[in-house]
Design an enzyme around this catalytic site. Structure first.
Site, PDB file in Angstrom:
ATOM      1  N   ALA A  89      -6.463  -4.897   7.271  1.00 49.37           N
ATOM      2  CA  ALA A  89      -7.458  -3.869   6.943  1.00 49.37           C
ATOM      3  C   ALA A  89      -8.715  -4.439   6.305  1.00 49.37           C
ATOM      4  O   ALA A  89      -9.678  -3.705   6.079  1.00 49.37           O
ATOM      5  CB  ALA A  89      -6.842  -2.822   6.013  1.00 49.37           C
TER       6      ALA A  89
ATOM      7  N   TRP B 156       0.872  -1.185   0.000  1.00 50.86           N
ATOM      8  CA  TRP B 156       0.000   0.000   0.000  1.00 50.86           C
ATOM      9  C   TRP B 156       0.911   1.238   0.000  1.00 50.86           C
ATOM     10  O   TRP B 156       1.822   1.329   0.840  1.00 50.86           O
ATOM     11  CB  TRP B 156      -0.853  -0.040   1.273  1.00 50.86           C
TER      12      TRP B 156
ATOM     13  N   LYS C  52     -13.323  -0.896   6.528  1.00 46.86           N
ATOM     14  CA  LYS C  52     -13.968  -1.677   5.476  1.00 46.86           C
ATOM     15  C   LYS C  52     -14.966  -2.681   6.038  1.00 46.86           C
ATOM     16  O   LYS C  52     -16.098  -2.736   5.584  1.00 46.86           O
ATOM     17  CB  LYS C  52     -12.906  -2.413   4.656  1.00 46.86           C
TER      18      LYS C  52
ATOM     19  N   ASP D 120      -0.463  -5.768   8.969  1.00 46.44           N
ATOM     20  CA  ASP D 120      -1.503  -4.767   8.738  1.00 46.44           C
ATOM     21  C   ASP D 120      -2.758  -5.509   8.270  1.00 46.44           C
ATOM     22  O   ASP D 120      -2.747  -6.188   7.243  1.00 46.44           O
ATOM     23  CB  ASP D 120      -1.018  -3.769   7.672  1.00 46.44           C
TER      24      ASP D 120
HETATM   25  C1  LMR Z   1      -7.052   2.033  -0.567  1.00 45.67           C
HETATM   26  O1  LMR Z   1      -6.021   1.372  -0.552  1.00 45.67           O
HETATM   27  O2  LMR Z   1      -7.578   2.429  -1.625  1.00 45.67           O
HETATM   28  C2  LMR Z   1      -7.732   2.372   0.728  1.00 45.67           C
HETATM   29  O3  LMR Z   1      -7.036   1.792   1.777  1.00 45.67           O
HETATM   30  C3  LMR Z   1      -7.973   3.829   0.887  1.00 45.67           C
HETATM   31  C4  LMR Z   1      -6.732   4.603   1.192  1.00 45.67           C
HETATM   32  O4  LMR Z   1      -6.761   5.349   2.166  1.00 45.67           O
HETATM   33  O5  LMR Z   1      -5.740   4.481   0.472  1.00 45.67           O
END
Ligand code: LMR
Length: 394
Positions: A210, A127, A243, A208
């Site tokens: 999520a 991410w 989420k 992590d």
């Molecule tokens: C994403 O990866 O699109 C989500 O986790 C939103 C974000 O804050 O990046």
């Protein structure tokens, strides 16, 4: 002060959100930011959340401060949900944070205090905000091999080889499930192999989490994490309720730090509370209390689990529909790798130019690295999305 000020560049997810919002074409398709959507394109408030909020409205008698670390009942509920009985409760320090991102930030801050020389190892890719927060904190980080674009799966051997070379005391950041951005998850035996590798290297895992419940199911999604947690002496776990509870804007997250013994966990708990004090003093409580209420009440919990399974099922059905539509468009099975992925995301083998062409010529929006969010698909737009992808990528 601001005469020569230049704003930092927004990350690639936020850039796509902005471009999509500014596009006036009626048939635009949003496969960008990772939020759940109904077939009508809404991100709904879950019924379980509405009911829990109604109860709170009725029963809450004060908005006084809770505690710097947040409500221990919330930490415990999240610990049980993620870790089950993999770790004794006394070994776990808990910190309520504004969202999962707040938990990630505080985890990095904690690492910086506890072991300033530690390098954080991130999956390639990860991410983008993981890397960005580490850069902002000026913390050293490196990538380990993870995604194998040739197979659409995990490069298991490359990953384990890289992790075996991590220095003692370093931190290895893993995705609990529904890997963001690739959708390629670790198999249960991969988690055991990682545990063994990290133990040998003397490195500390940070997980992590999520998207619990968006992959194979609430329990299945954390089976690997629990294997790891029961095998290692120390671990950091960051959890988001954005989420799976749909509480995006209420910012509900938690950082759990697992120490070897309760005696070791105690000062870690104090340091974590201190970190909240330095950042924003007391963490937000409303959303955390809603989650605690849902998890602690059999009826609300059953309702929530049903709603979560419904969201997950819809995303899964869109994944299958896209793979089928791509098969029909292309006449081959090259995109069947999408079916092996979990959660909202998959990564298409698209160059930045192809991503731009999809956006500009076909109004199909995805992240610059080819990440697509299946929750942006509805039965009506699967065929045009597949057609556009086939035209541009073939
Ligand atoms: C994403 O990866 O699109 C989500 O986790 C939103 C974000 O804050 O990046």
């Amino acid at each position: 002060m601001f005469e020569n000020h230049k704003a930092p560049e927004a990350d690639k997810i936020l850039r796509v959100m902005k471009m999509f919002a500014e596009d006036t074409r009626a048939d635009k398709i949003d496969l960008g930011v990772g939020v759940y959507r109904t077939p009508e394109g809404r991100t709904p408030v879950l019924a379980a959340v509405k009911q829990a909020e109604a109860r709170l409205l009725e029963s809450q008698e004060t908005k006084g401060y809770v505690a710097l670390a947040g409500d221990p009942g919330f930490h415990g509920a999240m610990r049980d949900l993620a870790l089950g009985d993999a770790v004794a409760a006394g070994r776990v320090a808990g910190l309520a944070t504004p969202g999962g991102t707040g938990a990630v930030r505080q985890a990095f801050e904690l690492i910086r205090i506890a072991r300033p020389e530690a390098v954080v190892h991130c999956s390639a890719p990860t991410w983008p905000n993981h890397e960005s927060i580490l850069d902002t904190l000026q913390m050293p980080w490196r990538s380990y091999r993870y995604y194998d674009a040739a197979t659409g799966g995990v490069d298991r051997d490359g990953m384990l080889e890289d992790l075996s070379q991590v220095a003692a005391g370093d931190v290895v950041l893993l995705h609990g499930c529904c890997h963001n951005p690739t959708g390629a998850d670790l198999a249960p035996e991969d988690w055991s192999a990682i545990a063994e590798t990290l133990l040998k290297a003397g490195a500390v895992p940070m997980v992590d989490l999520a998207y619990q419940g968006f992959g194979l199911g609430l329990e299945e999604d954390v089976a690997g994490l629990r294997r790891l947690a029961s095998a290692v002496p120390e671990m950091l776990l960051t959890i988001s309720a954005s989420k799976n509870f749909g509480l995006y804007r209420d910012r509900v997250g938690v950082l759990l730090a697992v120490a070897e013994t309760p005696a070791v966990a105690a000062p870690v708990q104090d340091t974590m509370a201190w970190l909240n004090r330095q950042a924003y003093a007391f963490p937000p409580d409303h959303g955390a209390r809603v989650v605690t209420e849902i998890l602690g009440d059999a009826g609300l919990r059953a309702l929530w689990e049903e709603e979560l399974a419904g969201m997950c099922g819809r995303v899964r059905s869109m994944r299958v529909a896209l793979a089928e539509a791509l098969r029909a468009e292309t006449g081959h099975a090259k995109f069947d790798f999408l079916l092996g992925h979990h959660g909202m995301f998959s990564r298409l083998p698209a160059s930045p130019e192809q991503v731009a062409a999809l956006r500009e010529a076909h109004a199909v929006y995805m992240i610059g690295d080819g990440r697509i969010n299946m929750a942006g698909l509805v039965p009506d737009n699967v065929a045009p999305a597949a057609r556009a992808i086939a035209v541009v990528l073939e």
